[in-house]
Design a protein around this motif. Structure first.
Motif, PDB file in Angstrom:
ATOM      1  N   SER A  17      -8.141  15.347 -19.997  1.00 11.39           N
ATOM      2  CA  SER A  17      -9.171  15.026 -20.982  1.00 11.39           C
ATOM      3  C   SER A  17      -8.606  15.032 -22.400  1.00 11.39           C
ATOM      4  CB  SER A  17     -10.330  16.018 -20.882  1.00 11.39           C
ATOM      5  OG  SER A  17     -10.964  15.913 -19.648  1.00 11.39           O
ATOM      6  N   ILE A  69      -8.532  11.839 -24.978  1.00 10.71           N
ATOM      7  CA  ILE A  69      -9.056  11.879 -26.345  1.00 10.71           C
ATOM      8  C   ILE A  69      -7.991  11.405 -27.327  1.00 10.71           C
ATOM      9  CG2 ILE A  69      -9.694  13.471 -28.202  1.00 10.71           C
ATOM     10  CD1 ILE A  69     -11.511  14.862 -26.296  1.00 10.71           C
ATOM     11  N   LEU A  83     -13.999   7.544 -22.702  1.00  8.25           N
ATOM     12  CA  LEU A  83     -15.159   8.356 -23.062  1.00  8.25           C
ATOM     13  C   LEU A  83     -15.943   8.746 -21.813  1.00  8.25           C
ATOM     14  CD1 LEU A  83     -17.374   7.915 -26.079  1.00  8.25           C
ATOM     15  CD2 LEU A  83     -18.494   7.955 -23.897  1.00  8.25           C
ATOM     16  N   THR A  84     -16.169   7.807 -20.930  1.00  6.62           N
ATOM     17  CA  THR A  84     -16.919   8.086 -19.708  1.00  6.62           C
ATOM     18  C   THR A  84     -16.185   9.086 -18.822  1.00  6.62           C
ATOM     19  OG1 THR A  84     -17.843   5.855 -19.823  1.00  6.62           O
ATOM     20  CG2 THR A  84     -18.039   7.012 -17.730  1.00  6.62           C
ATOM     21  N   ILE A 116     -14.053  11.409 -19.790  1.00  5.81           N
ATOM     22  CA  ILE A 116     -14.125  12.714 -20.441  1.00  5.81           C
ATOM     23  C   ILE A 116     -15.489  13.345 -20.235  1.00  5.81           C
ATOM     24  CG2 ILE A 116     -14.102  13.856 -22.706  1.00  5.81           C
ATOM     25  CD1 ILE A 116     -11.980  11.702 -23.505  1.00  5.81           C
ATOM     26  N   VAL A 117     -16.541  12.548 -20.353  1.00  2.00           N
ATOM     27  CA  VAL A 117     -17.906  13.052 -20.158  1.00  2.00           C
ATOM     28  C   VAL A 117     -18.117  13.512 -18.719  1.00  2.00           C
ATOM     29  CG1 VAL A 117     -20.317  12.304 -20.062  1.00  2.00           C
ATOM     30  CG2 VAL A 117     -18.955  11.837 -22.085  1.00  2.00           C
ATOM     31  N   ARG A 154     -24.554   9.484 -23.963  1.00  2.00           N
ATOM     32  CA  ARG A 154     -23.150   9.750 -23.639  1.00  2.00           C
ATOM     33  C   ARG A 154     -22.368  10.173 -24.869  1.00  2.00           C
ATOM     34  NH1 ARG A 154     -20.098   4.065 -23.230  1.00  2.00           N
ATOM     35  NH2 ARG A 154     -21.277   3.062 -24.874  1.00  2.00           N
ATOM     36  N   PHE A 177     -20.364  13.464 -25.182  1.00  2.00           N
ATOM     37  CA  PHE A 177     -18.959  13.337 -25.590  1.00  2.00           C
ATOM     38  C   PHE A 177     -18.635  14.323 -26.710  1.00  2.00           C
ATOM     39  CE2 PHE A 177     -15.752  11.310 -28.360  1.00  2.00           C
ATOM     40  CZ  PHE A 177     -14.675  11.393 -27.502  1.00  2.00           C
ATOM     41  N   SER A 178     -19.516  14.456 -27.677  1.00  2.00           N
ATOM     42  CA  SER A 178     -19.242  15.408 -28.759  1.00  2.00           C
ATOM     43  C   SER A 178     -19.224  16.836 -28.231  1.00  2.00           C
ATOM     44  CB  SER A 178     -20.261  15.255 -29.882  1.00  2.00           C
ATOM     45  OG  SER A 178     -21.553  15.553 -29.428  1.00  2.00           O
ATOM     46  N   SER A 209     -18.262  17.620 -25.215  1.00  6.04           N
ATOM     47  CA  SER A 209     -17.013  17.753 -24.461  1.00  6.04           C
ATOM     48  C   SER A 209     -15.816  17.912 -25.400  1.00  6.04           C
ATOM     49  CB  SER A 209     -16.828  16.559 -23.528  1.00  6.04           C
ATOM     50  OG  SER A 209     -16.702  15.370 -24.262  1.00  6.04           O
TER      51      SER A 209
END
Length: 135
Positions: A15, A19, A37-38, A40-41, A95, A99-100, A102
């Motif tokens: 992850s 990023i 992004l997906t 990581i989420v 999302r 995301f924020s 995560s």
């Protein structure tokens, strides 16, 4: 249990890498950054469910305000003139909230993430500026 710790550390490193690669992926178009992004989420949601992290990440004032704003956007989309077009754009905004959260999780677990991200961002700027100068 140590097998899970190894698996957990591997997912956190993956992850963090994703990023760091987001700025570079932005140069290629919208697909790769959205894919990163997906991923990581999804990894963060897995950790949230596995380690019961609801209290820390979802039940704070910032998350609650963000989700209230998201539901406000959905509600205004429902009452707009063109419902389908409006909902298409606003329904997946959640999302970015997750995301924020995560990124917050990853910064807590990988102390060098900000430094790595800064280096990747600098390299991306240099690549984009060099490409712009030569074009």
């Amino acid at each position: 249990m140590s097998n899970y710790i190894t698996y957990r550390n591997t997912l956190i490193k993956l992850s963090s890498l994703l990023i760091c690669l987001i700025p570079l992926a932005l140069l290629t178009g919208p697909f790769l950054p959205d894919l990163f992004l997906t991923c990581i989420v999804i990894i963060f949601i897995f950790f949230t469910l596995k380690e019961n992290l609801w209290e820390k990440y979802y039940r704070n004032i910032y998350s609650i305000i963000a989700f209230i704003f998201f539901f406000y956007l959905l509600l205004s989309s429902v009452f707009s003139e063109n419902i389908t077009s409006s909902l298409e754009t606003s329904i997946f905004y959640f999302r970015f909230i997750i995301f924020s959260l995560s990124v917050w999780f990853l910064i807590n677990h990988d102390k060098s993430l900000i430094k790595k991200f800064s280096i990747c961002l600098l390299i991306t700027f240099i690549l984009a500026l060099t490409d712009g100068i030569f074009q």
